[in-house]
Design an enzyme around this catalytic site. Structure first.
Site, short mmCIF file in Angstrom:
data_model
loop_
_atom_site.label_atom_id
_atom_site.label_comp_id
_atom_site.label_asym_id
_atom_site.label_seq_id
_atom_site.Cartn_x
_atom_site.Cartn_y
_atom_site.Cartn_z
CG HIS A 148 -23.28 -7.55 -41.73
ND1 HIS A 148 -23.09 -8.32 -42.85
CD2 HIS A 148 -24.54 -7.80 -41.31
CE1 HIS A 148 -24.18 -9.03 -43.09
NE2 HIS A 148 -25.08 -8.74 -42.17
CE LYS A 172 -18.79 -21.93 -43.63
NZ LYS A 172 -17.97 -22.18 -42.43
#
Lengths: 206, 290
Positions: free
Chosen positions: A36, A117
């Site tokens: 990212h 998550k």
């Protein structure tokens, strides 16, 4: 459980609501912290000039990510020496670390789904509304179980980021997830944080 | 000195792939408390399926095989230098066999060493000479997700209205559980150190996690606080994975440390449900795994 095939259309995304269990099928990539940061710096904010195979990887990723899915996962992979890669353990990693980047990455590549998550924050929730896209929650720690849904490793980019941080291109069959942030501004994580926060305030005054 | 590399490799394999029974039993009990069809119950059911499958396949329970934390207690006659070499060799071998993910990353260059060995500090190894004639090696694998939600409070904490007493400790720990939400892979286990300094607080809050689930601090006041914290943490309803539900914390373990008059720290280490800790004992020629 609803079965969804990648690439995912905007219509399908708009139908998904918080709480929906989904089985994902098709080709997706793994990407977490290093990926990212690299995407944002090299291609989105362009604060860093492309180096090495950066541009080639970018071109290879664009078609996979258009309507596609990014999985926040740093797998255990066997066959590293022979390059006959197999996912041995592949549960989700904590997503909130990508909060500064995720919405911009979704919009730039037209990513329809992010799997991880722990949920993400307001910036990503807004990104889900605008792109549109959804956040899929996989079961943290259920690594051997989830690895069984990875039928093939189609390739890997940026292996120099390390095995957990590389971009693995994988084919999945019935990867089980739950929608916890949808494209209508709803987030299960926001709800639970607020509800548990009220209980905490009561407990603190006792 | 005897070469234990092979036996340590087996310890690593068991730790990574075979969840201790006491943890599994608590997870099984937690399933029954959640509403049928709920996301929380589904999460726990998947977790239990995964535990069974990892044990059968000798594959990692969680792909984040964490920071390997070794506690070695040895009687006179063993060389810690040799033991350290054997532990490191076993860990590199375990990584090659996919029992462990290559998890050691240089903080400056960002390079992953590929074999779980990084400088002198990765893996973490604690050596302690003890009386008697048994050598024990305990291993805990603590993933980054739960490590990231650990917290330390310097008391008093005005925001929480928490003072330098056990009532204040309670408030700090509950705040840490709320902040963690589902991000530490709830249901979790809390290791709490009261006192010490910044460093010893974190070390001891992890060390208590080697104890069995349900083992209580011998001090009745701390034992009562352990039980109260587990109960009240669960009242918050964060639930498995943060989906909302009855079980957020499985157990709480507290240790009191000496402190200097000026400092009063409350340190919380959060352990995820994948509470991987195993022990091997070398007794004469025999090697026993718990």
């Amino acid at each position: 459980m609803r079965e969804i095939t990648i690439p995912i259309s905007d219509d399908v995304i708009r139908e998904l609501k918080v709480g929906d269990p989904v089985a994902l099928n098709g080709v997706m990539i793994t990407g977490r912290d290093a990926v990212h940061k690299w995407m944002i710096e090299t291609f989105i904010k362009k604060t860093r000039a492309p180096q090495g195979d950066d541009l080639a990887v970018y071109e290879a990723l664009k078609p996979v990510l258009a309507g596609g899915v990014i999985y926040h996962c740093g797998p255990v992979v066997s066959g590293l020496e022979t390059k006959e890669y197999k996912f041995v353990a592949a549960g989700p990693t904590t997503s909130i670390r990508e909060e500064p980047y995720q919405a911009d990455v979704m919009k730039h590549f037209n990513v329809k789904g992010v799997i991880g998550k722990g949920g993400m924050g307001p910036k990503t929730l807004k990104g889900c509304q605008e792109t549109p896209g959804v956040y899929f929650h996989a079961i943290g720690g259920a690594a051997t179980f989830i690895a069984q849904s990875v039928t093939r490793v189609l390739g890997v980019h940026k292996l120099d980021f390390g095995v957990p941080e590389a971009i693995w291109v994988i084919e999945v069959k019935d990867l089980p997830v739950v929608v916890t942030m949808d494209s209508h501004g709803q987030s299960l994580h926001q709800v639970i944080e607020e509800q548990s926060g009220k209980v905490l305030q009561d407990l603190l005054t006792k | 000195m005897r070469d234990l590399t092979h036996e340590i490799l087996e310890l690593i394999r068991r730790t990574s792939s075979d969840l201790p029974k006491d943890v599994e039993e608590r997870l099984k009990a937690a399933v029954e408390k959640e509403t049928p069809g709920s996301a929380a119950r589904g999460a726990l059911e998947t977790i239990l399926k995964n535990v069974e499958l990892s044990r059968k396949n000798s594959s990692p329970i969680c792909q984040d095989t964490g920071t390997p934390i070794f506690y070695v207690k040895y009687p006179a006659g063993w060389s810690t230098l040799q033991l350290k070499k054997q532990i490191r060799a076993a860990l590199a071998d375990a990584t090659k066999r996919s029992y462990m993910r290559p998890n050691s990353v240089d903080a400056v260059s960002d390079k992953n060493t590929g074999n779980n060995l990084g400088g002198d500090d990765f893996p973490y190894i604690h050596f302690e000479e003890i009386e008697g004639d048994e050598l024990t090696i305990e291993l805990m694998l603590k993933g980054g997700g739960c490590e990231n939600v650990g917290a330390q409070y310097s008391m008093p904490d005005n925001r929480l209205g928490a003072g330098r007493d056990l009532a204040g400790v309670r408030k700090a720990v509950l705040d840490a559980v709320h902040k963690a939400q589902g991000q530490g892979c709830a249901p979790g286990i809390l290791g709490v150190a009261i006192g010490g300094d910044h460093g010893s607080g974190y070390i001891k809050s992890k060390e208590v996690l080697y104890d069995k689930i349900g083992a209580r601090n011998p001090d009745p006041k701390l034992a009562a606080l352990e039980e109260q914290l587990t109960r009240e943490a669960n009242e918050m309803g964060i639930g498995p994975m943060g989906f909302g539900g009855k079980t957020t914390v499985i157990d709480t373990k507290i240790i009191g440390l000496s402190r200097v008059p000026a400092s009063y720290f409350v340190t919380v280490s959060y352990m995820c449900w994948a509470y991987r800790r195993r022990k091997m004992t070398v007794r004469g020629e025999e090697v026993i795994y718990d």
